[in-house]
Design a protein around this motif. Structure first.
Motif, short mmCIF file in Angstrom:
data_model
loop_
_atom_site.label_atom_id
_atom_site.label_comp_id
_atom_site.label_asym_id
_atom_site.label_seq_id
_atom_site.Cartn_x
_atom_site.Cartn_y
_atom_site.Cartn_z
N ARG A 48 43.57 40.28 28.29
CA ARG A 48 43.31 40.04 29.70
C ARG A 48 44.59 41.73 30.10
O ARG A 48 43.88 42.51 30.83
CB ARG A 48 45.12 38.99 30.55
CG ARG A 48 45.43 39.25 31.22
CD ARG A 48 43.98 39.46 32.15
NE ARG A 48 45.70 39.57 33.22
CZ ARG A 48 44.29 39.73 34.65
NH1 ARG A 48 43.52 39.86 35.06
NH2 ARG A 48 45.59 39.64 36.20
N ALA B 240 35.98 40.99 34.59
CA ALA B 240 37.15 39.74 34.74
C ALA B 240 36.45 38.51 35.20
O ALA B 240 36.53 37.43 34.75
CB ALA B 240 38.23 39.97 35.54
N GLY C 137 50.20 41.96 29.96
CA GLY C 137 49.42 40.89 29.09
C GLY C 137 49.89 40.53 27.87
O GLY C 137 49.78 39.21 28.16
#
Length: 290
Positions: A14, A211, A252
């Motif tokens: 992420r 994403a 993240g």
């Protein structure tokens, strides 16, 4: 411990997407001194374009690869148009005008997205080749997350080489130090600024395309990503691409750990880290004092 490791790696994946988006924002802010609130809109538009391209291509790996090319290019073209037609006209005015303008762009883009794609949630399927997982100490870890980590590292290396080894990168660093002097040496500064803004928009578009297969696509994803991106820039240091990488990984991993420890307070971990950096090292982890 294996579960903790898997969760941390998920946070790293992420963080890599967040780094790709935030690196474009820190380049724009570092060179143009524009706090571009529309950066999240570029991310959102790319995600919706990815949905359209993959659907038209029938899904699969060809559609996925096509979306990684087409979506960032569409957003880069949009960014270039915004810089040349709007931002360039007010570049010598107070920063307050730039904030208002870029915020207005977010509202216009959001309405445009509603008109084209509607308000419904959309989803982009992962290619069959990337639907599986790899085994880490006997626990599965999604193959697509591995791809995100690899692409993030490649982008970080490419940006570093561009800034340090190419003429364009050296000119960028000189423009950050003294834009007027660069112009006096014969560099086309307006064209340079357009190139930087276009590159930043392309990075936001690439992040949105990558994403899209991870979660749902809907109106409002621009708001969440822009908040996180600004947090990355502040934590890492304004204008520092390496700082953006560090800041994105910090956010993240903190989010991933927060989901394990206190799911309802996971978002708070970001702002705790942000406050700590502002208090202890205001210039950011890898930033320099003005």
């Amino acid at each position: 411990m294996t579960d903790v490791l898997i969760q941390i790696l998920s946070g790293v994946s992420r963080g890599m997407v967040l780094f790709i988006v935030a690196s474009g924002l820190t380049l724009i802010f570092g060179v143009l001194r524009v706090a571009n609130f529309a950066h999240g809109s570029f991310y959102m538009v790319a995600a919706f374009v990815t949905y359209t391209v993959t659907r038209m291509a029938g899904g699969g790996m060809p559609g996925f690869l096509a979306s990684l090319v087409i979506a960032p290019l569409c957003v880069a073209a949009l960014g270039a148009a915004i810089e040349m037609l709007l931002l360039r006209r007010i570049q010598h005015r107070d920063h307050f005008y730039q904030l208002i303008l870029t915020f207005a762009i977010t509202l216009i883009v959001a309405d445009g997205v509603k008109m084209i794609w509607g308000r419904d949630y959309r989803s982009v399927p992962r290619p069959q080749l990337l639907e599986g997982s790899i085994s880490i100490f006997g626990s599965p870890f999604p193959s697509y997350y591995v791809l995100l980590i690899v692409i993030g590292l490649v982008i970080a290396l490419a940006l570093r080489l561009m800034l340090e080894r190419t003429r364009f990168g050296k000119t960028l660093r000189a423009a950050v130090a003294d834009g007027e002097m660069v112009g006096a040496l014969g560099v086309n500064v307006p064209l340079l600024y357009t190139g930087v803004f276009t590159l930043g928009a392309w990075l936001a578009g690439l992040g949105g395309a990558l994403a899209a297969p991870v979660g749902s696509i809907a109106i409002g994803i621009d708001n969440s990503i822009i908040i996180e991106s600004f947090a990355v820039v502040i934590i890492g240091g304004v204008g520092s691409v390496s700082g953006a990488l560090v800041g994105a990984l910090v956010i993240g991993v903190l989010q991933a750990i927060g989901i394990m420890v206190a799911p309802r307070l996971a978002i708070a971990f970001i702002f705790i880290a942000l406050c700590a950096v502002l208090l202890l090292r205001p210039q950011g982890l890898l930033g320099r004092r003005a």
